[in-house]
Design a protein around this motif. Structure first.
Motif, PDB file in Angstrom:
ATOM      1  N   SER A 298     -56.120  71.041 -16.900  1.00  0.00           N
ATOM      2  CA  SER A 298     -54.716  70.875 -16.479  1.00  0.00           C
ATOM      3  C   SER A 298     -53.700  71.457 -17.465  1.00  0.00           C
ATOM      4  O   SER A 298     -52.577  70.968 -17.568  1.00  0.00           O
ATOM      5  CB  SER A 298     -54.399  69.394 -16.229  1.00  0.00           C
TER       6      SER A 298
ATOM      7  N   ASP B   1     -50.642  72.643 -15.573  1.00  0.00           N
ATOM      8  CA  ASP B   1     -49.810  71.522 -15.116  1.00  0.00           C
ATOM      9  C   ASP B   1     -48.943  70.983 -16.255  1.00  0.00           C
ATOM     10  O   ASP B   1     -47.732  70.822 -16.102  1.00  0.00           O
ATOM     11  CB  ASP B   1     -50.677  70.384 -14.560  1.00  0.00           C
TER      12      ASP B   1
ATOM     13  N   PHE C 264     -44.887  70.931 -16.729  1.00  0.00           N
ATOM     14  CA  PHE C 264     -44.121  69.693 -16.966  1.00  0.00           C
ATOM     15  C   PHE C 264     -43.245  69.836 -18.215  1.00  0.00           C
ATOM     16  O   PHE C 264     -42.079  69.445 -18.226  1.00  0.00           O
ATOM     17  CB  PHE C 264     -45.055  68.493 -17.142  1.00  0.00           C
TER      18      PHE C 264
ATOM     19  N   SER D 199     -41.115  59.101  -6.154  1.00  0.00           N
ATOM     20  CA  SER D 199     -42.459  59.433  -6.642  1.00  0.00           C
ATOM     21  C   SER D 199     -43.145  58.197  -7.208  1.00  0.00           C
ATOM     22  O   SER D 199     -44.357  58.019  -7.050  1.00  0.00           O
ATOM     23  CB  SER D 199     -42.385  60.511  -7.725  1.00  0.00           C
TER      24      SER D 199
ATOM     25  N   GLU E  43     -47.004  59.061  -6.091  1.00  0.00           N
ATOM     26  CA  GLU E  43     -47.398  60.469  -6.014  1.00  0.00           C
ATOM     27  C   GLU E  43     -47.966  60.911  -7.356  1.00  0.00           C
ATOM     28  O   GLU E  43     -47.498  60.495  -8.405  1.00  0.00           O
ATOM     29  CB  GLU E  43     -46.194  61.334  -5.650  1.00  0.00           C
TER      30      GLU E  43
ATOM     31  N   SER F  45     -49.944  64.441  -9.517  1.00  0.00           N
ATOM     32  CA  SER F  45     -50.171  65.883  -9.515  1.00  0.00           C
ATOM     33  C   SER F  45     -51.570  66.179  -8.982  1.00  0.00           C
ATOM     34  O   SER F  45     -52.469  65.345  -9.058  1.00  0.00           O
ATOM     35  CB  SER F  45     -50.002  66.453 -10.923  1.00  0.00           C
TER      36      SER F  45
ATOM     37  N   PRO G 162     -54.997  63.934 -12.743  1.00  0.00           N
ATOM     38  CA  PRO G 162     -53.874  63.495 -11.908  1.00  0.00           C
ATOM     39  C   PRO G 162     -52.861  62.692 -12.734  1.00  0.00           C
ATOM     40  O   PRO G 162     -53.204  61.695 -13.354  1.00  0.00           O
ATOM     41  CB  PRO G 162     -54.539  62.624 -10.839  1.00  0.00           C
TER      42      PRO G 162
ATOM     43  N   LEU H  33     -46.337  61.584 -10.842  1.00  0.00           N
ATOM     44  CA  LEU H  33     -45.250  62.555 -10.933  1.00  0.00           C
ATOM     45  C   LEU H  33     -43.959  61.996 -11.506  1.00  0.00           C
ATOM     46  O   LEU H  33     -43.156  62.742 -12.060  1.00  0.00           O
ATOM     47  CB  LEU H  33     -44.979  63.166  -9.552  1.00  0.00           C
TER      48      LEU H  33
ATOM     49  N   GLN I   6     -41.175  63.793 -14.201  1.00  0.00           N
ATOM     50  CA  GLN I   6     -39.851  63.924 -13.589  1.00  0.00           C
ATOM     51  C   GLN I   6     -38.780  63.159 -14.360  1.00  0.00           C
ATOM     52  O   GLN I   6     -37.592  63.417 -14.191  1.00  0.00           O
ATOM     53  CB  GLN I   6     -39.893  63.425 -12.134  1.00  0.00           C
TER      54      GLN I   6
END
Length: 195
Positions: A60, A63, A67, A130, A135, A137, A142, A145, A149
């Motif tokens: 990841s 990802d 972020f 989220s 929620e 990713s 995972p 989110l 955010q």
């Protein structure tokens, strides 16, 4: 015998300078956090590149880099704005009379404050949704989110605070920090050209 209230008020800083110090600390801390995020992206990509030589995969990476990029972009807004580093199109403004330019700056800052409040609210609402809907990713790891955010939400709130701060400064007849920084940069450029 001295009056204790007069000695206390003489030694304590005026409230306005205390507020200014706190605001400047918030803007600087936000800028430092943005810089740390950029450094973390660099280290993450470097670790991924070096890891490939030894057959180690860091999951990841893309990802987390994304972020951190979003966090650095939003956390850096207030700091760069106050230091006059945002791109401003002032081809028309600089040729206007000072009184008209002053009024135009107020209108632009007021509009920016409204947009800042609008974006801050909806970004915070998106992070809240989220969190409520749990929620995450879709990467190898995972991540809920709302966690990544949160940094852009904080960055937008601080940026909106900086916009309000500069608007109040302008309305009280003082020169905003971003204009001071722009003028300082112009003077430095003229000095360099003159040498």
């Amino acid at each position: 015998m001295q009056n204790p209230t007069t000695t206390h008020s003489a030694t304590s800083p005026p409230p306005q300078s205390t507020i200014r110090g706190i605001l400047n600390l918030i803007y600087t801390a936000s800028g430092v956090l943005a810089g740390i995020c950029i450094l973390a992206i660099t280290l993450l990509i470097l670790a991924q590149s070096v890891g490939r030589w030894f057959g180690v995969i860091i999951p990841s990476t893309e990802d987390f880099s994304g972020f951190l990029l979003a966090a650095s972009s939003f956390l850096g807004l207030a700091y760069t704005f106050r230091h006059g580093a945002h791109i401003r199109v002032n081809l028309v403004c600089k040729h206007l009379p000072q009184t008209i330019r002053h009024k135009l700056e107020i209108i632009v800052l007021f509009t920016a404050v409204l947009l800042g409040i609008f974006m801050s609210y909806y970004m915070a609402y998106m992070a809240y949704e989220s969190y409520i809907f749990e929620e995450a990713s879709a990467g190898y790891i995972p991540v809920p989110l709302w966690i990544p955010q949160t940094a852009p939400v904080i960055g937008l709130f601080i940026f909106t605070l900086a916009l309000v701060d500069e608007l109040i400064t302008l309305l009280t007849g003082k020169q905003p920090a971003y204009l001071q920084a722009e003028q300082q940069e112009s003077l430095e450029m003229l000095t360099e050209e003159g040498c």
